[in-house]
Design a protein around this motif. Structure first.
Motif, PDB file in Angstrom:
ATOM      1  N   ALA A   1       0.745  -1.082  -0.078  1.00  0.00           N
ATOM      2  CA  ALA A   1      -0.250   0.140  -0.008  1.00  0.00           C
ATOM      3  C   ALA A   1       0.917   1.322  -0.115  1.00  0.00           C
ATOM      4  N   THR A   2       2.078   1.269   0.139  1.00  0.00           N
ATOM      5  CA  THR A   2       3.084   2.483   0.126  1.00  0.00           C
ATOM      6  C   THR A   2       3.646   2.427  -1.026  1.00  0.00           C
ATOM      7  N   GLY A   3       3.330   1.536  -2.206  1.00  0.00           N
ATOM      8  CA  GLY A   3       4.153   1.420  -3.540  1.00  0.00           C
ATOM      9  C   GLY A   3       3.629   2.379  -4.357  1.00  0.00           C
ATOM     10  N   ASP A   4       4.125   2.451  -5.663  1.00  0.00           N
ATOM     11  CA  ASP A   4       3.797   3.192  -6.741  1.00  0.00           C
ATOM     12  C   ASP A   4       2.305   2.689  -7.459  1.00  0.00           C
ATOM     13  N   LEU A   5       2.179   1.499  -7.370  1.00  0.00           N
ATOM     14  CA  LEU A   5       0.935   1.072  -8.155  1.00  0.00           C
ATOM     15  C   LEU A   5      -0.280   1.631  -7.173  1.00  0.00           C
ATOM     16  N   ALA A   6      -0.234   1.437  -5.952  1.00  0.00           N
ATOM     17  CA  ALA A   6      -1.307   1.923  -5.056  1.00  0.00           C
ATOM     18  C   ALA A   6      -1.418   3.340  -5.230  1.00  0.00           C
ATOM     19  N   HIS A   7      -0.122   4.103  -5.085  1.00  0.00           N
ATOM     20  CA  HIS A   7      -0.470   5.455  -5.116  1.00  0.00           C
ATOM     21  C   HIS A   7      -0.926   6.028  -6.398  1.00  0.00           C
ATOM     22  N   ARG A   8      -0.315   5.564  -7.516  1.00  0.00           N
ATOM     23  CA  ARG A   8      -0.803   6.307  -8.931  1.00  0.00           C
ATOM     24  C   ARG A   8      -2.064   5.613  -9.268  1.00  0.00           C
ATOM     25  N   LYS A   9      -2.452   4.470  -8.978  1.00  0.00           N
ATOM     26  CA  LYS A   9      -3.524   4.008  -9.720  1.00  0.00           C
ATOM     27  C   LYS A   9      -4.634   3.513  -8.567  1.00  0.00           C
TER      28      LYS A   9
ATOM     29  N   ALA B   1       2.371  -2.747   4.435  1.00  0.00           N
ATOM     30  CA  ALA B   1       3.624  -2.745   4.010  1.00  0.00           C
ATOM     31  C   ALA B   1       4.534  -2.857   5.105  1.00  0.00           C
ATOM     32  N   ARG B   2       5.748  -2.762   5.096  1.00  0.00           N
ATOM     33  CA  ARG B   2       6.701  -2.963   5.958  1.00  0.00           C
ATOM     34  C   ARG B   2       6.895  -1.732   6.776  1.00  0.00           C
ATOM     35  N   ARG B   3       7.263  -0.490   6.118  1.00  0.00           N
ATOM     36  CA  ARG B   3       7.476   0.538   6.855  1.00  0.00           C
ATOM     37  C   ARG B   3       6.356   1.057   7.944  1.00  0.00           C
ATOM     38  N   SER B   4       6.864   1.591   8.976  1.00  0.00           N
ATOM     39  CA  SER B   4       5.958   1.952  10.134  1.00  0.00           C
ATOM     40  C   SER B   4       5.162   3.142   9.959  1.00  0.00           C
TER      41      SER B   4
ATOM     42  N   HIS C   1       3.503  -4.649   8.464  1.00  0.00           N
ATOM     43  CA  HIS C   1       3.438  -6.197   8.416  1.00  0.00           C
ATOM     44  C   HIS C   1       4.363  -6.716   7.143  1.00  0.00           C
ATOM     45  N   ASP C   2       5.483  -7.321   7.647  1.00  0.00           N
ATOM     46  CA  ASP C   2       6.205  -8.121   6.810  1.00  0.00           C
ATOM     47  C   ASP C   2       5.656  -9.410   6.125  1.00  0.00           C
ATOM     48  N   VAL C   3       5.440  -9.229   4.891  1.00  0.00           N
ATOM     49  CA  VAL C   3       4.518 -10.400   4.426  1.00  0.00           C
ATOM     50  C   VAL C   3       5.179 -11.756   4.573  1.00  0.00           C
TER      51      VAL C   3
ATOM     52  N   ALA D   1      -0.441  -5.977  -4.487  1.00  0.00           N
ATOM     53  CA  ALA D   1       0.263  -4.782  -5.464  1.00  0.00           C
ATOM     54  C   ALA D   1       1.624  -4.998  -4.818  1.00  0.00           C
ATOM     55  N   MET D   2       2.460  -5.920  -5.026  1.00  0.00           N
ATOM     56  CA  MET D   2       3.784  -6.110  -4.609  1.00  0.00           C
ATOM     57  C   MET D   2       4.644  -7.024  -5.642  1.00  0.00           C
ATOM     58  N   ALA D   3       5.804  -6.999  -5.324  1.00  0.00           N
ATOM     59  CA  ALA D   3       6.644  -7.840  -6.302  1.00  0.00           C
ATOM     60  C   ALA D   3       6.211  -9.139  -6.369  1.00  0.00           C
TER      61      ALA D   3
ATOM     62  N   GLU E   1      -1.510  -8.931  -9.514  1.00  0.00           N
ATOM     63  CA  GLU E   1      -0.607  -8.107 -10.645  1.00  0.00           C
ATOM     64  C   GLU E   1       0.227  -8.841 -11.511  1.00  0.00           C
ATOM     65  N   LYS E   2       0.502  -8.543 -12.556  1.00  0.00           N
ATOM     66  CA  LYS E   2       1.375  -8.923 -13.558  1.00  0.00           C
ATOM     67  C   LYS E   2       2.614  -8.824 -12.958  1.00  0.00           C
ATOM     68  N   PRO E   3       3.762  -9.712 -13.221  1.00  0.00           N
ATOM     69  CA  PRO E   3       3.717 -10.704 -14.316  1.00  0.00           C
ATOM     70  C   PRO E   3       3.411 -12.058 -13.354  1.00  0.00           C
TER      71      PRO E   3
HETATM   72  P1  NAP Z   1       6.926  -0.846  -5.469  1.00  0.00           P
HETATM   73  O1  NAP Z   1       6.607   0.558  -5.688  1.00  0.00           O
HETATM   74  O2  NAP Z   1       8.003  -1.307  -5.258  1.00  0.00           O
HETATM   75  O3  NAP Z   1       5.786  -1.080  -4.146  1.00  0.00           O
HETATM   76  C1  NAP Z   1       6.058  -2.338  -3.443  1.00  0.00           C
HETATM   77  C2  NAP Z   1       5.481  -2.349  -2.297  1.00  0.00           C
HETATM   78  O4  NAP Z   1       5.544  -3.411  -1.603  1.00  0.00           O
HETATM   79  C3  NAP Z   1       5.577  -1.229  -1.361  1.00  0.00           C
HETATM   80  O5  NAP Z   1       4.385  -0.781  -0.687  1.00  0.00           O
HETATM   81  C4  NAP Z   1       6.596  -1.953  -0.324  1.00  0.00           C
HETATM   82  O6  NAP Z   1       6.498  -1.094   1.002  1.00  0.00           O
HETATM   83  C5  NAP Z   1       5.830  -3.324  -0.006  1.00  0.00           C
HETATM   84  N1  NAP Z   1       6.804  -4.272   0.328  1.00  0.00           N
HETATM   85  C6  NAP Z   1       7.899  -4.693  -0.110  1.00  0.00           C
HETATM   86  N2  NAP Z   1       8.430  -5.959   0.382  1.00  0.00           N
HETATM   87  C7  NAP Z   1       7.497  -6.058   1.372  1.00  0.00           C
HETATM   88  C8  NAP Z   1       7.436  -7.114   2.494  1.00  0.00           C
HETATM   89  N3  NAP Z   1       8.350  -8.148   2.741  1.00  0.00           N
HETATM   90  N4  NAP Z   1       6.400  -7.170   3.353  1.00  0.00           N
HETATM   91  C9  NAP Z   1       5.351  -6.199   3.100  1.00  0.00           C
HETATM   92  N5  NAP Z   1       5.450  -5.336   2.182  1.00  0.00           N
HETATM   93  C10 NAP Z   1       6.295  -5.205   1.402  1.00  0.00           C
HETATM   94  O7  NAP Z   1       6.096  -1.580  -6.492  1.00  0.00           O
HETATM   95  P2  NAP Z   1       4.923  -1.152  -7.640  1.00  0.00           P
HETATM   96  O8  NAP Z   1       5.369  -0.571  -8.849  1.00  0.00           O
HETATM   97  O9  NAP Z   1       3.820  -0.567  -6.942  1.00  0.00           O
HETATM   98  O10 NAP Z   1       4.404  -2.650  -8.258  1.00  0.00           O
HETATM   99  C11 NAP Z   1       3.582  -3.431  -7.494  1.00  0.00           C
HETATM  100  C12 NAP Z   1       3.043  -4.550  -8.333  1.00  0.00           C
HETATM  101  O11 NAP Z   1       2.316  -4.188  -9.259  1.00  0.00           O
HETATM  102  C13 NAP Z   1       4.109  -5.477  -9.028  1.00  0.00           C
HETATM  103  O12 NAP Z   1       3.982  -6.828  -9.133  1.00  0.00           O
HETATM  104  C14 NAP Z   1       4.335  -4.857 -10.385  1.00  0.00           C
HETATM  105  O13 NAP Z   1       4.765  -5.676 -11.346  1.00  0.00           O
HETATM  106  C15 NAP Z   1       2.811  -4.226 -10.610  1.00  0.00           C
HETATM  107  N6  NAP Z   1       2.644  -3.304 -11.739  1.00  0.00           N
HETATM  108  C16 NAP Z   1       2.830  -2.135 -11.481  1.00  0.00           C
HETATM  109  C17 NAP Z   1       2.541  -1.151 -12.182  1.00  0.00           C
HETATM  110  C18 NAP Z   1       2.938   0.182 -11.887  1.00  0.00           C
HETATM  111  O14 NAP Z   1       2.624   1.228 -12.693  1.00  0.00           O
HETATM  112  N7  NAP Z   1       3.776   0.566 -10.660  1.00  0.00           N
HETATM  113  C19 NAP Z   1       1.902  -1.454 -13.402  1.00  0.00           C
HETATM  114  C20 NAP Z   1       1.618  -2.834 -13.850  1.00  0.00           C
HETATM  115  C21 NAP Z   1       1.921  -3.790 -12.787  1.00  0.00           C
HETATM  116  P3  NAP Z   1       7.591  -1.198   2.255  1.00  0.00           P
HETATM  117  O15 NAP Z   1       8.992  -0.850   1.418  1.00  0.00           O
HETATM  118  O16 NAP Z   1       7.157  -0.178   3.060  1.00  0.00           O
HETATM  119  O17 NAP Z   1       7.532  -2.600   2.646  1.00  0.00           O
END
Ligand code: NAP
Length: 493
Positions: A10-18, A41-44, A80-82, A113-115, A143-145
């Motif tokens: 939830a702190t990642g790029d996809l969550a924020h932008r989309k 997500a992990r960060r507090s 939360h660390d997944v 929405a994670m790796a 999400e993909k892939p």
């Molecule tokens: P991202 O910006 O790197 O975000 C990853 C998220 O996962 C962050 O919130 C991170 O937060 C969290 N995270 C990482 N390790 C973790 C762990 N061990 N436990 C809990 N949380 C953890 O990635 P993204 O760009 O949003 O992409 C997410 C997924 O969507 C990927 O599968 C990507 O292929 C897919 N996708 C993204 C886009 C896009 O436009 N961004 C488009 C299509 C598909 P913390 O660091 O705080 O833990």
């Protein structure tokens, strides 16, 4: 709709932008009745900080909104660390409390929405730690892939299916959320003038281009393991092929539509070994000029190997060996750092049997149906008509429908539609496992050959439309790529 949505990442790029802006738009349209969101997500972070980040993301995407506080007040955050088994019990407790407070009827959507390496382990934990044990529905959005090849996709699917049935899995292909991709079926099956012509008797070839002007940006680490074949062709491009080629479903139900798409995948001509380089072309961008600025070669991008064999461009000829399509090539191409940002489908009809008219010293143009997917959305039909004042001269005329011209403000974002579909339990525009598996089986044959041989990269300049070999792919069949920018709705008079 009534649902507890848990967003992992939830702190990642996809969550924020989309995701947050899309949820807001559903809220604004009155489509979220009872809802709450738990971001993970992990960060507090406190709930207040999380709610502020949600508001910031909506503000950035959509501008100021009166009811933002009300919208964001339904968002909660759990650090939360997944990978850490112990934190799922706490997450489940929070989910139960929120479910009761908001009367969410035990309905849960888990959005990953994670790796991708986390997809399988999270699904397994959701089951073993009781998060999927609910009295309402449970759905997994992923999400993909979906895997890296058929083997890894099978393994991932096995893990997911221990916790969710196929009907509960919503594999996102965001192209299937795009308005004009969804329109392909309607254009085909709601118009008496197209369907009778939609076959190898009247269509000479179909071209699908999805070109980007951006390079790999900061995604070098991911892209090095993926490349255009896995990142774009296996999913988005093949989904568009399936929608263009499928038979009319007997009903517009999820199962009927998906089973027609699967039949297309089953009819794909598999190319193996030496044939791969007859049917497919790979490319990697070198340096070049984009909008008057010089840009680096792929190999000079961050986190990219200086000797990288990864393709940033792929073009191919896909043959569908069934009764309807025998002999009709579907040419597909996609790449980064190309001359234009454009996703378009061009259906080229066969030439008329005899040319009676001339278009000022040229032969008549073939009829084209152009489906504009992005950035502009619409359809253009290219016809021939009499040139005003001329005698026997014909000229090309274009009939255009531009979606954006009519209700640009209301065209919903892809993710908004997909989230809404998931809440309604409509999986039609998500990919079924069978589609994923057939598509990987097809693509794996290509990557096997390419990974085993070093390519002569870079082989196209940034700002061009790809390597020369992609032009030759069509030339040897007597065709050429229709230039995507000439076909823009804006250029249609
Ligand atoms: P991202 O910006 O790197 O975000 C990853 C998220 O996962 C962050 O919130 C991170 O937060 C969290 N995270 C990482 N390790 C973790 C762990 N061990 N436990 C809990 N949380 C953890 O990635 P993204 O760009 O949003 O992409 C997410 C997924 O969507 C990927 O599968 C990507 O292929 C897919 N996708 C993204 C886009 C896009 O436009 N961004 C488009 C299509 C598909 P913390 O660091 O705080 O833990």
């Amino acid at each position: 709709m009534t649902s507890l949505i848990m967003i992992f990442g939830a702190t990642g790029d996809l969550a924020h932008r989309k995701l947050f802006p899309s949820l807001y738009r559903l809220f604004e349209r009155g489509r979220l009745n009872k809802y709450a969101v738990i971001g993970v997500a992990r960060r507090s972070m406190s709930n207040d900080d999380f709610q502020q980040s949600v508001k910031d993301s909506v503000l950035a995407a959509l501008g100021n909104k009166d009811n933002l506080d009300e919208f964001a007040s339904h968002f909660y955050y759990q650090s939360h660390d997944v990978a850490d088994s112990s934190s799922y019990a706490e997450l489940n407790k929070l989910a139960h409390e929120i479910d009761e407070n908001y009367q969410l009827e035990g309905n849960r959507i888990f959005y990953l929405a994670m790796a991708p390496e986390f997809f399988g382990p999270i699904a397994l934990h959701l089951k073993s730690d009781g998060l999927t044990n609910v009295k309402g529905y449970k759905r997994l959005v992923i999400e993909k892939p979906f895997g890296h090849d058929l083997e890894s996709a099978k393994e991932l699917n096995k893990q997911i299916r221990t916790a969710f049935s196929e009907e509960e899995v919503y594999r996102i292909d965001h192209y299937l959320g795009k308005e004009m991709v969804r329109n392909i079926e309607v254009i085909r099956f709601a118009n008496a003038i197209f369907e009778p012509l939609w076959n190898n008797r009247y269509i000479s070839n179909i071209q699908i281009t999805s070109s980007e002007t951006l390079g790999v940006e900061e995604r070098g680490r991911y892209y090095e393991t993926s490349g255009a074949l896995r990142d774009m062709l296996q999913n988005h491009m093949m989904q568009m092929v399936a929608l263009l080629a499928m038979e009319p479903p007997i009903k517009l139900t999820t199962d009927e539509i998906r089973s027609e798409k699967v039949r297309v995948f089953r009819s794909l001509r598999t190319v193996v070994g030496d044939e791969v380089n007859d049917y497919f072309v790979r490319g990697q961008y070198g340096e070049g000029m984009m909008a008057d600025k010089s840009v680096p070669a792929y190999r000079d991008e961050q986190m990219v190997d200086k000797e990288s064999n990864t393709e940033t461009f792929v073009a191919g000829k896909v043959m569908i060996d069934n009764f309807r399509w025998a002999g009709v090539p579907f040419y597909i191409r996609t790449g980064k750092r190309m001359a234009a940002k454009s996703t378009k489908i061009v259906v080229q009809f066969k030439d008329i049997p005899m040319n009676l008219y001339y278009q000022t010293e040229k032969m008549l143009n073939p009829n084209l149906l152009v489906i504009h997917i992005q950035p502009e959305e619409g359809i253009t039909l290219h016809l021939n008509a009499k040139k005003a004042g001329g005698h026997l001269d014909a000229q090309e005329v274009k009939l255009s429908f531009a979606n954006t011209g009519i209700n640009a403000m209301n065209t919903p974002e892809g993710y908004e539609k997909l989230l809404y579909d998931c809440m309604r339990g409509d999986a039609t525009n998500f990919t079924h496992w069978d589609e994923v598996a057939y598509s990987w089986a097809f693509v794996d044959k290509i990557s096997e050959v390419w990974e085993g041989t070093k390519a002569e990269f870079p082989n196209y300049a940034s700002g061009s439309m790809g390597p020369q070999a992609a032009e030759e792919l069509l030339e040897k069949d007597g065709f050429f790529w229709w230039p995507v920018t000439d076909l823009d709705v804006d250029n249609c008079k």
